[in-house]
Design a protein around this motif. Structure first.
Motif: not given
Length: 597
Positions: A506-513, A577-592
């Protein structure tokens, strides 16, 4: 060769004690369903699946389907006879409306029978299940005239149904569909286009095949808003409702596939075929989604079915196969080897499968009962709550169950070792068959995106709030029972993880879908684990009570409690584990950059 025994005892435990059917007596179809009648119906379904369908499973895999020069398709040996017995037994219309030739029994029973069928013979099961989806879409959206023509033969099994959406250039993105519909003076439409990956698109099991086809009426808007749904029969019904003139459609080819060889997966060519509009123009997607939602729940049950039969065969092999010596046993070179089942790593895989199967069966039945409430309750509040539940759990059941079904088929194969990789024992077929369920009816990635992007925020998050409230109140009520702590405390921590993940989204997906997209798969599995954990808590509560009153099968309830404790200790902690991954965000996933791939 593989064997199968329907989990009748476990199913009746759920229906009689965890979700007592007597609580639903006010709903149509439930009133006369006594425990004895329930056992008789499901017992007969079990016999049909064990004795008729299961022996044909490897036959279907080895023989496959064959397309003849005239475009007709023959199914594997024994499939047609089995389908005839299925129709004669009334299984096609088990939960269909009596007004259209059905038996009017709860849809929950149809879902349970589907599990038995898919476990016994996955490929064969795809023929009747699509008919149920076509029946549902026609019943909700078609005119009464079309209902009278098509619903009775679908309910009787004389005709079968299909769903035609995918085209060579358009899979998930339905807005790209090109199949055209031209209005005719008699009120029909000429349908022209090509559809691919059509399960059960052509076969020799029934006298007619009813295709539900998404197409765009000439001049309709682009995108999904311009799609309409049509009923396009293989043979056009005559004045008496019997198959008449052959329609201008044909199976152009059969797909060569990794698995489900016994099902005819067709490319369907429509060359000005006669079709009739279902519902309103340009409103085809809502009509088709009645069928899609039925199909998605059914595909989830496919994952459960394949997981169950894979587990049963792995457990049997582990009990019989002698290999190695138990840890801690003297390493006397003259000592006989022990069965595989004594080794902890084999137990790990067997318990993973068993814990999932029993929890998933409970979640499937709970959700199926909600569907019955949605369709049959006269209470608007109950219908609303049921609709919320189905919206939330449908992507979970489709996505999580089929991911687990494939993973568990692989685990079962691993129990067999090298013998699991060769065809002789038949285990590798389960792996090949299971894989498709993660892909069709909306890939599991799409299920996760649907959950996070649509179902979760819908109505201010009402569905999830209701679910969390129910689980939290249950745990609060059980706190007074010290013996329940081994189930309640892990589930409470998992609920906290789910709530934390929801707040983060809720807090992190509106500004960064992209954060929502990156989290979707983990969130779906996190919610799935909590849902399965809740099912295990409910089953543990009942099992503890039954041990206390010393009635029934003590060994059954002790095994239930042990398996539930395993789930809480070894499976449920994955929520962290799922919570840790969720809270890591998308930055490293989308960086390349895209060109780096």
């Amino acid at each position: 060769m593989p064997t199968y025994q329907a989990p009748l005892k476990d199913t009746l435990f759920l229906l009689n004690e965890v979700f007592p059917m007597e609580h639903f007596k006010t709903l149509d179809g439930f009133a006369d369903l006594t425990p004895d009648l329930l056992e008789a119906i499901l017992g007969e379904a079990a016999r049909f699946c064990e004795q008729t369908l299961q022996p044909l499973n490897s036959v279907g895999d080895l023989e496959g389907c064959h397309r003849l020069d005239d475009g007709s398709v023959t199914t594997p040996k024994g499939f047609k006879e089995a389908f005839g017995l299925f129709a004669e037994g009334g299984w096609s219309g088990l939960s269909a409306d009596p007004a259209y030739g059905g038996q009017g029994l709860p849809g929950t029973l149809s879902s349970i029978v589907q599990e038995f069928i898919y476990a016994a013979n996955f490929s064969w099961g795809l023929y009747p299940v699509l008919s149920q989806g076509a029946y549902a879409a026609l019943k909700v959206h078609a005119s009464e005239e079309l209902r009278q023509i098509y619903l009775p033969p679908l309910a009787s099994g004389k005709w079968t149904g299909t769903m035609n959406m995918t085209e060579p250039h358009a899979g998930t993105d339905l807005g790209l569909l090109k199949t055209k519909a031209l209005p005719q003076a008699d009120g029909s439409y000429n349908i022209t286009g090509q559809k691919i990956f059509i399960s059960s698109g052509e076969h020799d099991l029934a006298e007619n095949i009813v295709h539900l086809v998404l197409a765009r009426i000439d001049g309709a808007p682009d995108g999904v808003k311009g799609l309409s749904l049509f009923v396009v029969p293989k043979f056009i019904p005559d004045a008496d409702g019997n198959p008449g003139q052959r329609n201008a459609l044909q199976c152009g080819s059969l797909e060569e596939k990794m698995g489900i060889h016994g099902n005819a997966t067709c490319t369907m060519n429509y060359d000005g075929a006669a079709g009739w509009l279902i519902g309103e123009e340009d409103r085809g997607l809502p009509a088709m989604f009645v069928m899609m939602n039925e199909a998605r729940l059914s595909v989830g049950i496919q994952g459960l079915g394949i997981s169950e039969v894979a587990y049963q065969n792995a457990a049997s092999y582990a009990r019989e196969r002698l290999q190695g010596r138990a840890l801690g046993k003297p390493k006397d070179s003259d000592a006989k080897p022990d069965p595989l089942v004594v080794h902890p790593d084999i137990r790990r895989m067997l318990m993973n499968m068993r814990a999932f199967n029993e929890g998933a069966r409970a979640l499937m039945i709970w959700t199926a009962l909600k569907a019955d409430e949605l369709h049959k309750s006269e209470d608007a509040a109950i219908r609303q709550a049921a609709d919320d539940h189905l919206g939330l759990m449908t992507p979970v059941i489709k996505g999580v169950f089929t991911d687990a079904g494939f993973a568990n088929a692989v685990q079962a194969q691993q129990v067999f070792g090298g013998h699991g990789y060769i065809t002789e024992l038949g285990i590798e077929q389960f792996v090949r068959d299971a894989r498709i369920a993660m892909i069709y009816e909306g890939t599991n990635g799409i299920q996760a995106l649907d959950l996070v992007g649509r179902k979760l925020p819908k109505d201010g998050g009402r569905a999830l709030k209701t679910f969390l409230t129910e689980v939290t109140l249950f745990l609060a009520d059980m706190k007074k029972d010290d013996a329940f702590a081994v189930y309640g405390e892990p589930l409470g921590m998992a609920v906290d993880d789910l709530q934390s993940a929801t707040v983060w989204l809720m807090e992190n997906s509106i500004a960064e879908p992209d954060n929502a997209g990156a989290a979707a798969n983990d969130y779906m599995h996190l919610l799935g684990l909590v849902s399965l954990g809740y099912m295990w808590a409910l089953m543990a509560k009942v099992s503890q009570e039954r041990l206390t009153d010393e009635t029934g099968d003590r060994a059954f309830f002790e095994a239930k409690l042990t398996t539930g404790r395993y789930f809480m200790e070894r499976c449920l902690p994955k929520t962290q584990t799922h919570l840790t991954r969720i809270c890591s965000g998308a930055e490293s996933m989308m960086a390349l950059p895209a060109e780096a791939f």
